[in-house]
Design an enzyme around this catalytic site. Structure first.
Site, mmCIF file in Angstrom:
data_model
loop_
_atom_site.group_PDB
_atom_site.id
_atom_site.type_symbol
_atom_site.label_atom_id
_atom_site.label_comp_id
_atom_site.label_asym_id
_atom_site.label_seq_id
_atom_site.Cartn_x
_atom_site.Cartn_y
_atom_site.Cartn_z
ATOM 1 N N CYS A 1 49.868 39.940 29.921
ATOM 2 C CA CYS A 1 48.531 39.977 30.519
ATOM 3 C C CYS A 1 47.449 40.390 29.521
ATOM 4 O O CYS A 1 47.541 41.469 28.925
ATOM 5 C CB CYS A 1 48.551 40.950 31.692
ATOM 6 S SG CYS A 1 46.937 41.185 32.463
ATOM 7 N N VAL B 1 48.839 45.326 36.801
ATOM 8 C CA VAL B 1 48.799 45.990 35.499
ATOM 9 C C VAL B 1 47.469 45.645 34.834
ATOM 10 O O VAL B 1 46.892 44.598 35.126
ATOM 11 C CB VAL B 1 49.983 45.538 34.604
ATOM 12 C CG1 VAL B 1 51.296 46.044 35.168
ATOM 13 C CG2 VAL B 1 50.022 44.021 34.416
#
Length: 256
Positions: free
Chosen positions: A37, A77
């Protein structure tokens, strides 16, 4: 990110896995991470830049543990647990690290209040224009939409490049504005290979700045191998990704 569990690689790879292995011992700060990410990478870069002791924990996006969901109801996250308390959202976490660990340098934000506020203006620019335009370019399926998104991206990058004091945004010290945009620079090979993007077409200044950020040690050591990232970005290129950023882009909303 909407990819079947059996296809997404479960852990970081390449240089990044070596970084992970160095951060397995318990610490007062636990970093809940998703190796793939770019928002997550912002916080990871900040931790590495400031040399803050942390314990790395990988979060499986399809098999989230109850404890993680208890401390972070969003289930996204990056997140951290600090002395038994939880926080999330990438920019908020980066600023928290600056406040909670003032003796750890470099400082990610300027000390001067005006310069700090000015940096925040450009942090906002990175997310609302550069990141948003990048996602539109990734997900656009027809040539006209891709051309429009590419030009929007170039304009946003050109605008930021004009503010860079050099070699980094605030001058000699690498800081939070640089961190906010670096993960998308590190991944711009995807739009270069599939959407006709070229750093130099934004401007000479942007290319020099982007080249510099992509080679920064903290950026390199938190990046996994492209072959595993490509599994994720193939879904974006087909506009099938189900991340919050992808869904917001598809709906024409601001990325949360």
């Amino acid at each position: 990110m909407g990819i079947p569990d059996e296809k997404i690689h479960p852990v970081a790879t390449g240089v990044a896995i070596k970084t992970v292995e160095k951060h397995q011992e318990p610490q007062e700060l636990v970093f809940y991470s998703g190796w793939f990410c770019p928002f997550n990478q912002r916080t990871w870069i900040s931790l590495e830049e400031k040399g803050i002791p942390y314990q790395y924990k990988e979060v499986n996006p399809y098999k989230k543990e109850k404890h993680f969901l208890d401390i972070n109801p969003k289930g996204l996250v990056p997140a951290i647990e600090y002395r038994g308390k939880a926080l999330y959202e990438s920019i908020i976490l980066c600023e928290f690290l600056e406040d909670a660990y003032p003796s750890h340098k470099p400082h990610l934000l300027p000390v001067d209040p005006f310069d700090r506020a000015h940096a925040r203006i450009w942090i906002d620019h990175c997310t609302k224009t550069i990141v948003s335009a990048t996602h539109r370019l990734l997900q656009s399926q027809d040539k006209e939409s891709q051309d429009n998104a590419r030009e929007e991206l170039y304009a946003a990058q050109r605008k930021l490049a004009k503010e860079v004091k050099g070699p980094y945004f605030n001058g000699e010290e690498f800081g939070l504005v640089d961190i906010c945009v670096a993960p998308w620079i590190a991944r711009d090979y995807v739009v270069a290979e599939h959407r006709g993007y070229k750093r130099e077409d934004a401007s000479k200044e942007w290319k020099e700045y982007a080249d510099r950020l992509s080679q920064r040690e903290s950026v390199v050591k938190t990046m996994s191998e492209r072959e595993h990232l490509n599994v994720i970005y193939d879904r974006y290129l087909r506009d099938e990704a189900q991340s919050e950023a992808a869904k917001a882009t598809r709906a024409g909303r601001e990325i949360p």
